[in-house]
Design a protein around this motif. Structure first.
Motif, PDB file in Angstrom:
ATOM      1  N   PRO A  93       0.803  -1.233   0.000  1.00  0.00           N
ATOM      2  CA  PRO A  93       0.000   0.000   0.000  1.00  0.00           C
ATOM      3  C   PRO A  93       0.836   1.284   0.000  1.00  0.00           C
ATOM      4  O   PRO A  93       0.288   2.364  -0.169  1.00  0.00           O
ATOM      5  N   LEU A  94       2.144   1.170   0.156  1.00  0.00           N
ATOM      6  CA  LEU A  94       3.006   2.349   0.132  1.00  0.00           C
ATOM      7  C   LEU A  94       3.693   2.524  -1.227  1.00  0.00           C
ATOM      8  O   LEU A  94       4.571   3.371  -1.370  1.00  0.00           O
ATOM      9  N   LYS A  95       3.268   1.747  -2.210  1.00  0.00           N
ATOM     10  CA  LYS A  95       3.879   1.811  -3.541  1.00  0.00           C
ATOM     11  C   LYS A  95       2.835   2.247  -4.576  1.00  0.00           C
ATOM     12  O   LYS A  95       1.763   1.661  -4.677  1.00  0.00           O
ATOM     13  N   LEU A  96       3.183   3.289  -5.328  1.00  0.00           N
ATOM     14  CA  LEU A  96       2.330   3.776  -6.409  1.00  0.00           C
ATOM     15  C   LEU A  96       3.040   3.571  -7.742  1.00  0.00           C
ATOM     16  O   LEU A  96       4.273   3.635  -7.812  1.00  0.00           O
ATOM     17  N   HIS A  97       2.251   3.350  -8.772  1.00  0.00           N
ATOM     18  CA  HIS A  97       2.773   3.246 -10.140  1.00  0.00           C
ATOM     19  C   HIS A  97       2.039   4.273 -10.992  1.00  0.00           C
ATOM     20  O   HIS A  97       0.816   4.408 -10.892  1.00  0.00           O
ATOM     21  N   ILE A  98       2.795   4.972 -11.834  1.00  0.00           N
ATOM     22  CA  ILE A  98       2.211   5.936 -12.767  1.00  0.00           C
ATOM     23  C   ILE A  98       2.594   5.495 -14.182  1.00  0.00           C
ATOM     24  O   ILE A  98       3.759   5.225 -14.451  1.00  0.00           O
ATOM     25  N   VAL A  99       1.584   5.416 -15.055  1.00  0.00           N
ATOM     26  CA  VAL A  99       1.812   5.080 -16.458  1.00  0.00           C
ATOM     27  C   VAL A  99       1.419   6.294 -17.292  1.00  0.00           C
ATOM     28  O   VAL A  99       0.311   6.819 -17.146  1.00  0.00           O
ATOM     29  N   GLU A 100       2.349   6.731 -18.150  1.00  0.00           N
ATOM     30  CA  GLU A 100       2.135   7.908 -18.985  1.00  0.00           C
ATOM     31  C   GLU A 100       2.447   7.540 -20.432  1.00  0.00           C
ATOM     32  O   GLU A 100       3.507   7.018 -20.710  1.00  0.00           O
ATOM     33  N   ARG A 101       1.498   7.813 -21.338  1.00  0.00           N
ATOM     34  CA  ARG A 101       1.699   7.544 -22.773  1.00  0.00           C
ATOM     35  C   ARG A 101       1.579   8.861 -23.537  1.00  0.00           C
ATOM     36  O   ARG A 101       0.540   9.508 -23.484  1.00  0.00           O
ATOM     37  N   TYR A 102       2.636   9.205 -24.234  1.00  0.00           N
ATOM     38  CA  TYR A 102       2.712  10.469 -24.973  1.00  0.00           C
ATOM     39  C   TYR A 102       2.824  10.225 -26.469  1.00  0.00           C
ATOM     40  O   TYR A 102       3.364   9.204 -26.901  1.00  0.00           O
ATOM     41  N   GLU A 103       2.378  11.183 -27.235  1.00  0.00           N
ATOM     42  CA  GLU A 103       2.533  11.154 -28.686  1.00  0.00           C
ATOM     43  C   GLU A 103       4.005  10.978 -29.051  1.00  0.00           C
ATOM     44  O   GLU A 103       4.332  10.262 -29.994  1.00  0.00           O
ATOM     45  N   SER A 104       4.891  11.620 -28.291  1.00  0.00           N
ATOM     46  CA  SER A 104       6.327  11.509 -28.546  1.00  0.00           C
ATOM     47  C   SER A 104       7.101  11.877 -27.287  1.00  0.00           C
ATOM     48  O   SER A 104       6.582  12.558 -26.394  1.00  0.00           O
ATOM     49  N   LYS A 105       8.346  11.448 -27.239  1.00  0.00           N
ATOM     50  CA  LYS A 105       9.218  11.807 -26.127  1.00  0.00           C
ATOM     51  C   LYS A 105       9.447  13.318 -26.108  1.00  0.00           C
ATOM     52  O   LYS A 105       9.542  13.930 -25.040  1.00  0.00           O
ATOM     53  N   GLU A 106       9.507  13.911 -27.279  1.00  0.00           N
ATOM     54  CA  GLU A 106       9.715  15.352 -27.382  1.00  0.00           C
ATOM     55  C   GLU A 106       8.581  16.134 -26.720  1.00  0.00           C
ATOM     56  O   GLU A 106       8.812  17.142 -26.063  1.00  0.00           O
ATOM     57  N   LYS A 107       7.325  15.662 -26.890  1.00  0.00           N
ATOM     58  CA  LYS A 107       6.181  16.338 -26.254  1.00  0.00           C
ATOM     59  C   LYS A 107       6.298  16.252 -24.729  1.00  0.00           C
ATOM     60  O   LYS A 107       5.986  17.208 -24.026  1.00  0.00           O
ATOM     61  N   TYR A 108       6.758  15.093 -24.247  1.00  0.00           N
ATOM     62  CA  TYR A 108       6.967  14.940 -22.802  1.00  0.00           C
ATOM     63  C   TYR A 108       8.029  15.925 -22.309  1.00  0.00           C
ATOM     64  O   TYR A 108       7.812  16.663 -21.343  1.00  0.00           O
ATOM     65  N   LEU A 109       9.161  15.929 -22.980  1.00  0.00           N
ATOM     66  CA  LEU A 109      10.285  16.755 -22.539  1.00  0.00           C
ATOM     67  C   LEU A 109      10.038  18.249 -22.707  1.00  0.00           C
ATOM     68  O   LEU A 109      10.366  19.037 -21.824  1.00  0.00           O
ATOM     69  N   ASN A 110       9.457  18.642 -23.833  1.00  0.00           N
ATOM     70  CA  ASN A 110       9.362  20.061 -24.175  1.00  0.00           C
ATOM     71  C   ASN A 110       8.049  20.738 -23.805  1.00  0.00           C
ATOM     72  O   ASN A 110       7.998  21.958 -23.728  1.00  0.00           O
ATOM     73  N   VAL A 111       6.983  19.949 -23.605  1.00  0.00           N
ATOM     74  CA  VAL A 111       5.691  20.561 -23.292  1.00  0.00           C
ATOM     75  C   VAL A 111       5.200  20.123 -21.905  1.00  0.00           C
ATOM     76  O   VAL A 111       4.958  20.965 -21.039  1.00  0.00           O
ATOM     77  N   HIS A 112       5.066  18.827 -21.684  1.00  0.00           N
ATOM     78  CA  HIS A 112       4.526  18.334 -20.405  1.00  0.00           C
ATOM     79  C   HIS A 112       5.355  18.826 -19.221  1.00  0.00           C
ATOM     80  O   HIS A 112       4.819  19.339 -18.240  1.00  0.00           O
ATOM     81  N   LYS A 113       6.672  18.681 -19.318  1.00  0.00           N
ATOM     82  CA  LYS A 113       7.542  19.042 -18.197  1.00  0.00           C
ATOM     83  C   LYS A 113       7.626  20.544 -17.946  1.00  0.00           C
ATOM     84  O   LYS A 113       8.141  20.966 -16.920  1.00  0.00           O
ATOM     85  N   SER A 114       7.096  21.343 -18.870  1.00  0.00           N
ATOM     86  CA  SER A 114       7.084  22.796 -18.637  1.00  0.00           C
ATOM     87  C   SER A 114       5.680  23.309 -18.317  1.00  0.00           C
ATOM     88  O   SER A 114       5.480  24.513 -18.148  1.00  0.00           O
ATOM     89  N   GLY A 115       4.712  22.389 -18.191  1.00  0.00           N
ATOM     90  CA  GLY A 115       3.346  22.775 -17.831  1.00  0.00           C
ATOM     91  C   GLY A 115       3.268  23.246 -16.383  1.00  0.00           C
ATOM     92  O   GLY A 115       4.012  22.764 -15.514  1.00  0.00           O
ATOM     93  N   SER A 116       2.386  24.176 -16.104  1.00  0.00           N
ATOM     94  CA  SER A 116       2.303  24.776 -14.764  1.00  0.00           C
ATOM     95  C   SER A 116       1.993  23.751 -13.671  1.00  0.00           C
ATOM     96  O   SER A 116       2.569  23.806 -12.580  1.00  0.00           O
ATOM     97  N   ALA A 117       1.117  22.790 -13.948  1.00  0.00           N
ATOM     98  CA  ALA A 117       0.770  21.795 -12.925  1.00  0.00           C
ATOM     99  C   ALA A 117       1.966  20.896 -12.608  1.00  0.00           C
ATOM    100  O   ALA A 117       2.234  20.590 -11.440  1.00  0.00           O
ATOM    101  N   PHE A 118       2.698  20.486 -13.638  1.00  0.00           N
ATOM    102  CA  PHE A 118       3.893  19.668 -13.426  1.00  0.00           C
ATOM    103  C   PHE A 118       4.925  20.456 -12.619  1.00  0.00           C
ATOM    104  O   PHE A 118       5.545  19.928 -11.686  1.00  0.00           O
ATOM    105  N   LEU A 119       5.107  21.720 -12.961  1.00  0.00           N
ATOM    106  CA  LEU A 119       6.101  22.549 -12.283  1.00  0.00           C
ATOM    107  C   LEU A 119       5.746  22.805 -10.816  1.00  0.00           C
ATOM    108  O   LEU A 119       6.631  23.081 -10.001  1.00  0.00           O
ATOM    109  N   GLU A 120       4.469  22.682 -10.464  1.00  0.00           N
ATOM    110  CA  GLU A 120       4.057  22.786  -9.062  1.00  0.00           C
ATOM    111  C   GLU A 120       4.191  21.450  -8.339  1.00  0.00           C
ATOM    112  O   GLU A 120       4.546  21.403  -7.159  1.00  0.00           O
ATOM    113  N   PHE A 121       3.904  20.352  -9.043  1.00  0.00           N
ATOM    114  CA  PHE A 121       3.916  19.021  -8.431  1.00  0.00           C
ATOM    115  C   PHE A 121       5.330  18.489  -8.216  1.00  0.00           C
ATOM    116  O   PHE A 121       5.640  17.955  -7.150  1.00  0.00           O
TER     117      PHE A 121
END
Length: 150
Positions: A93-121
């Motif tokens: 119960p102390l272990k979480l798994h997160i699965v994320e599927r993106y159109e491309s690695k570039e979208k993850y690196l260049n857009v998702h990681k600079s989103g305001s919610a990600f930058l707060e979390f």
């Protein structure tokens, strides 16, 4: 007179009802909705899987609450993010798994990681990590487009 139906006849009933409700002829309905009746092949998304091993249930619950904010933001502002889900291990119960599927690695690196919610979390999670309250592991892969998605 008694009417009987096989299971296969009943399983198609919701699609027939939907076609009737939409005012679509049954032939054209089934031609247009073949994707509803057969498995879809996946795309070639870039996938990230992250495992979070916490020291306390309080931190697990807070991480889930904080993550939901990110998920809501992503659902609204990141159409290139196909799947974003968190789950709790059924053996720990102390272990979480997160699965994320993106159109491309570039979208993850260049857009998702600079989103305001990600930058707060992310700093909240990093603080827990620096304090030794969570261990983070993960891996990523490029999908090959073989197999199916239901």
């Amino acid at each position: 007179m008694r009417i009987t139906h096989s299971k296969s006849q009943l399983s198609i009933f919701p699609y027939v009802l939907l076609g009737v409700c939409l005012g679509v002829g049954l032939t054209s309905f089934f031609q247009k909705s073949s994707s509803l009746l057969s498995p879809r092949k996946p795309g070639k998304a870039w996938t990230l899987v992250v495992t979070l091993q916490f020291e306390s249930e309080t931190d697990v619950n807070q991480a889930i609450t904080d993550w939901k904010v990110v998920a809501d933001y992503c659902a609204k502002y990141e159409p290139f993010l196909y799947h974003y889900e968190i789950g709790k291990s059924d053996s720990d119960p102390l272990k979480l798994h997160i699965v994320e599927r993106y159109e491309s690695k570039e979208k993850y690196l260049n857009v998702h990681k600079s989103g305001s919610a990600f930058l707060e979390f992310r700093p909240k999670l990093k603080a827990l990590q620096d304090a030794g309250k969570v261990k983070i592991e993960g891996f990523s892969y490029q999908e090959l487009g073989e197999g199916f998605v239901m």
